[in-house]
Design a protein around this motif. Structure first.
Motif, PDB file in Angstrom:
ATOM      1  N   TRP A  40      52.327  12.095  75.564  1.00  0.00           N
ATOM      2  CA  TRP A  40      51.841  12.973  76.636  1.00  0.00           C
ATOM      3  C   TRP A  40      50.359  12.697  76.877  1.00  0.00           C
ATOM      4  O   TRP A  40      49.644  12.236  75.983  1.00  0.00           O
ATOM      5  CB  TRP A  40      52.099  14.456  76.334  1.00  0.00           C
ATOM      6  CG  TRP A  40      51.339  15.080  75.210  1.00  0.00           C
ATOM      7  CD1 TRP A  40      51.791  15.294  73.937  1.00  0.00           C
ATOM      8  CD2 TRP A  40      49.999  15.597  75.254  1.00  0.00           C
ATOM      9  NE1 TRP A  40      50.804  15.890  73.182  1.00  0.00           N
ATOM     10  CE2 TRP A  40      49.707  16.098  73.969  1.00  0.00           C
ATOM     11  CE3 TRP A  40      49.019  15.686  76.253  1.00  0.00           C
ATOM     12  CZ2 TRP A  40      48.469  16.693  73.656  1.00  0.00           C
ATOM     13  CZ3 TRP A  40      47.793  16.261  75.948  1.00  0.00           C
ATOM     14  CH2 TRP A  40      47.532  16.759  74.658  1.00  0.00           C
ATOM     15  N   TRP A  70      58.760  19.094  79.594  1.00  0.00           N
ATOM     16  CA  TRP A  70      58.516  19.019  78.149  1.00  0.00           C
ATOM     17  C   TRP A  70      57.566  20.130  77.749  1.00  0.00           C
ATOM     18  O   TRP A  70      56.818  20.656  78.590  1.00  0.00           O
ATOM     19  CB  TRP A  70      57.934  17.657  77.759  1.00  0.00           C
ATOM     20  CG  TRP A  70      56.604  17.387  78.415  1.00  0.00           C
ATOM     21  CD1 TRP A  70      56.411  16.974  79.714  1.00  0.00           C
ATOM     22  CD2 TRP A  70      55.304  17.540  77.843  1.00  0.00           C
ATOM     23  NE1 TRP A  70      55.060  16.869  79.976  1.00  0.00           N
ATOM     24  CE2 TRP A  70      54.355  17.201  78.836  1.00  0.00           C
ATOM     25  CE3 TRP A  70      54.840  17.926  76.562  1.00  0.00           C
ATOM     26  CZ2 TRP A  70      52.978  17.232  78.602  1.00  0.00           C
ATOM     27  CZ3 TRP A  70      53.481  17.967  76.335  1.00  0.00           C
ATOM     28  CH2 TRP A  70      52.572  17.621  77.348  1.00  0.00           C
ATOM     29  N   VAL A  84      57.589  14.917  83.690  1.00  0.00           N
ATOM     30  CA  VAL A  84      57.893  13.620  83.090  1.00  0.00           C
ATOM     31  C   VAL A  84      58.006  12.522  84.165  1.00  0.00           C
ATOM     32  O   VAL A  84      58.614  12.754  85.223  1.00  0.00           O
ATOM     33  CB  VAL A  84      59.218  13.667  82.296  1.00  0.00           C
ATOM     34  CG1 VAL A  84      59.401  12.398  81.464  1.00  0.00           C
ATOM     35  CG2 VAL A  84      59.251  14.900  81.385  1.00  0.00           C
ATOM     36  N   GLU A 102      54.722  11.770  79.609  1.00  0.00           N
ATOM     37  CA  GLU A 102      54.759  13.220  79.800  1.00  0.00           C
ATOM     38  C   GLU A 102      53.390  13.693  80.307  1.00  0.00           C
ATOM     39  O   GLU A 102      52.425  13.746  79.552  1.00  0.00           O
ATOM     40  CB  GLU A 102      55.182  13.886  78.497  1.00  0.00           C
ATOM     41  CG  GLU A 102      56.553  13.381  78.039  1.00  0.00           C
ATOM     42  CD  GLU A 102      56.953  13.831  76.648  1.00  0.00           C
ATOM     43  OE1 GLU A 102      56.514  14.930  76.220  1.00  0.00           O
ATOM     44  OE2 GLU A 102      57.700  13.088  75.970  1.00  0.00           O
ATOM     45  N   VAL A 131      61.523  16.424  75.541  1.00  0.00           N
ATOM     46  CA  VAL A 131      61.872  16.392  76.967  1.00  0.00           C
ATOM     47  C   VAL A 131      63.280  16.954  77.175  1.00  0.00           C
ATOM     48  O   VAL A 131      64.215  16.629  76.444  1.00  0.00           O
ATOM     49  CB  VAL A 131      61.791  14.959  77.536  1.00  0.00           C
ATOM     50  CG1 VAL A 131      62.321  14.912  78.984  1.00  0.00           C
ATOM     51  CG2 VAL A 131      60.350  14.461  77.508  1.00  0.00           C
TER      52      VAL A 131
END
Ligand SMILES: CCNC(=O)c1c(-c2ccccc2)csc1NC(=O)CNCCc1c[nH]c2ccccc12
Length: 326
Positions: A40, A70, A84, A102, A131
């Motif tokens: 992320w 997520w 995402v 992410e 996710v």
């Protein structure tokens, strides 16, 4: 077949290590984290107030996974959440053409305040990726079929740049032989069993440290309460409620911590355990060893990992961890 290497640059006190990653057309510094499985990043979708000082992933180069999201919370109660995208991710020359990226739409203050880090690159098992509605793979799992060898390695250093490799072992990075131990990936972690321990020069290893995870995303070494207590009894440390953990003198006399893994003894130098002054200039240091109370297993974080060369290996089918002295 692909292979590559990327620098791991330490933050102050080696609190975390950051590596350059290209996502689409964005260049970010990410914290490679073998204790989680989400990639992320701060993004153009992160509120400006939360992303001051951070490089951001520009999701316009990616393909949005419609309806996917997520959300992750770590044990220290920090966390992030968002949308995402599928985009190209390059790490040390190793390319994932369609990696789940992410993009954060909300991030906790501990990450917003740490302006060196633009996000995390998870290297735990994809079974704990957050996710939904369809779990995604980590960067390692995405590129694994294309790697010369299905493994990555970690060579963190105290106060100096280390490195991660993907697809090969850099034999110049360690001394002696590699000791391999089996990994239980049932909880999504690189989990192994550590054996006896000793403090300082007394080599009568005693007790058994037990179930542990190799976790580059955690700074310290969390051990059973009895082991932490035994260490600080020898180190002249004490549990300081105000600091929320063990502290000890910064005076350079901290004893080494020795632990047996796969029948081989690995040494964490005392200088790694006098971790950081509790306030700048103080002669009292926060301890690099803390009790694992409330966690349920030991965390062999950066304080341990910077004492070894670690190999995260799924090339044999069953996952295994290799450790060598560095
Ligand atoms: C302190 C961070 N570590 C944890 O919370 C953690 C725990 C854990 C669980 C309960 C209580 C304390 C720790 C188990 S495995 C595990 N490991 C991870 O969660 C690995 N990812 C850490 C990401 C992370 C959380 N806070 C940060 C601050 C700076 C850099 C990275 C981080």
């Amino acid at each position: 077949a692909q292979s590559g290497t990327v620098a791991a640059d330490p933050q102050q006190y080696d609190q975390a290590y950051l590596s350059p990653v290209t996502i689409g057309n964005s260049q970010l510094m990410l914290d490679f984290d073998t204790g989680s499985a989400d990639l992320w990043a701060f993004s153009n979708e992160t509120p400006a107030s939360e992303s001051v000082g951070h490089a951001k992933y520009d999701s316009s180069t990616g393909t949005e996974l419609q309806g996917y999201s997520w959300s992750i919370t770590y044990g220290d109660q920090s966390g992030a959440a968002g949308n995402v995208y599928a985009d190209k991710v390059v790490v040390g020359g190793v390319t994932a053409t369609k990696q789940a990226v992410e993009a954060a739409t909300s991030i906790s203050t501990s990450f917003s305040d740490n302006t060196d880090s633009d996000g995390l690159l998870g290297l735990a098992f994809s079974s704990i990726n957050t996710v939904t509605p369809k779990q995604q793979t980590t960067f390692f799992d995405t590129v694994k079929p294309t790697l010369a060898k299905a493994l990555f390695t970690c060579d963190l250093k105290q106060g100096n740049a280390g490195s991660y490799t993907f697809g090969y072992i850099d034999t110049s990075k360690y001394t002696g032989s590699v000791t391999y131990v089996p990994v239980d990936d049932s909880q999504g972690f690189w989990s192994f069993t550590a054996g006896g321990y000793s403090v300082g020069s007394d080599n009568a290893t005693s007790g058994s440290v037990g179930v542990s995870i190799a976790d580059t995303g955690t700074s310290l070494l969390y051990l059973p309460a009895a082991v932490a207590k035994a260490y600080y009894a020898k180190a002249g440390g004490k549990f300081d409620n105000q600091q929320g953990g063990y502290t000890l003198p910064c005076n350079g006399n901290a004893p080494d911590f020795n632990v047996a893994i796969g029948g081989k003894t690995f040494v964490v130098p005392g200088s790694y355990i006098a971790y950081a002054p509790i306030t700048s200039g103080s002669q009292t240091c926060f301890g690099g060893i803390q009790a694992n109370t409330g966690i349920g297993f030991n965390i062999f974080g950066d304080v341990f990992l910077k004492a070894v060369y670690a190999i995260f290996d799924v090339s044999q089918g069953a996952p295994r961890l290799g450790f060598a002295a560095q």
